[in-house]
Design a protein around this motif. Sequence first.
Motif, PDB file in Angstrom:
ATOM      1  N   HIS A  16       0.834  -1.204   0.000  1.00 27.58           N
ATOM      2  CA  HIS A  16       0.000   0.000   0.000  1.00 27.58           C
ATOM      3  C   HIS A  16       0.873   1.260   0.000  1.00 27.58           C
ATOM      4  CE1 HIS A  16      -3.422   2.572   0.757  1.00 27.58           C
ATOM      5  NE2 HIS A  16      -2.744   3.124   1.747  1.00 27.58           N
ATOM      6  N   GLU A  19       2.384   1.855  -3.390  1.00 33.49           N
ATOM      7  CA  GLU A  19       1.364   2.368  -4.306  1.00 33.49           C
ATOM      8  C   GLU A  19       1.067   3.833  -4.002  1.00 33.49           C
ATOM      9  OE1 GLU A  19      -2.687   3.369  -5.544  1.00 33.49           O
ATOM     10  OE2 GLU A  19      -2.282   2.757  -3.494  1.00 33.49           O
ATOM     11  N   ILE A  24       4.413   2.158  -7.731  1.00 27.46           N
ATOM     12  CA  ILE A  24       3.855   1.011  -8.441  1.00 27.46           C
ATOM     13  C   ILE A  24       3.012   1.555  -9.580  1.00 27.46           C
ATOM     14  CG2 ILE A  24       2.366  -1.022  -8.337  1.00 27.46           C
ATOM     15  CD1 ILE A  24       2.935  -1.188  -5.358  1.00 27.46           C
ATOM     16  N   ILE A  53      -4.992  -2.342  -6.755  1.00 30.11           N
ATOM     17  CA  ILE A  53      -4.156  -1.202  -7.140  1.00 30.11           C
ATOM     18  C   ILE A  53      -3.706  -1.228  -8.589  1.00 30.11           C
ATOM     19  CG2 ILE A  53      -3.316  -0.830  -4.803  1.00 30.11           C
ATOM     20  CD1 ILE A  53      -0.680  -2.109  -5.603  1.00 30.11           C
ATOM     21  N   GLY A  54      -3.721  -2.392  -9.232  1.00 29.45           N
ATOM     22  CA  GLY A  54      -3.109  -2.422 -10.545  1.00 29.45           C
ATOM     23  C   GLY A  54      -3.856  -3.066 -11.676  1.00 29.45           C
TER      24      GLY A  54
END
Length: 106
Positions: A16, A19, A24, A53-54
């Motif tokens: 986290h 990110e 990231i 997140i991705g």
Amino acid sequence: MGLKNAIAAGDTRVIHLLEWAGLIGKLDPDTLLWAFRNAGGDKIAIVNQLLRIGFTAMSNKDTTIVQKGLAEMRDEAEQEGDDEKREFVKEILDSQTLHCSLDIRV
């Protein structure tokens, strides 16, 4: 600590923070497959964090790569008689985060 180290250690806090710090970018399917095989700690929590997140949108090509990787893991679990790996693949496939990110059919 880099992303792969955080994944292997099972540290969602570091993922986290990476990110949040903008370290990231868009994650690729190879990184996700690596995480499936190498995540430490609560593996499902790590995978869900990565998906959040991705992987908001993946191409059909990327989805196919992930499908093949999950199918290989499932087949390995069957051949090895590895109930833990088999259950982990099932949990990944049942993950709401995965279904929101990818149209996976394995």
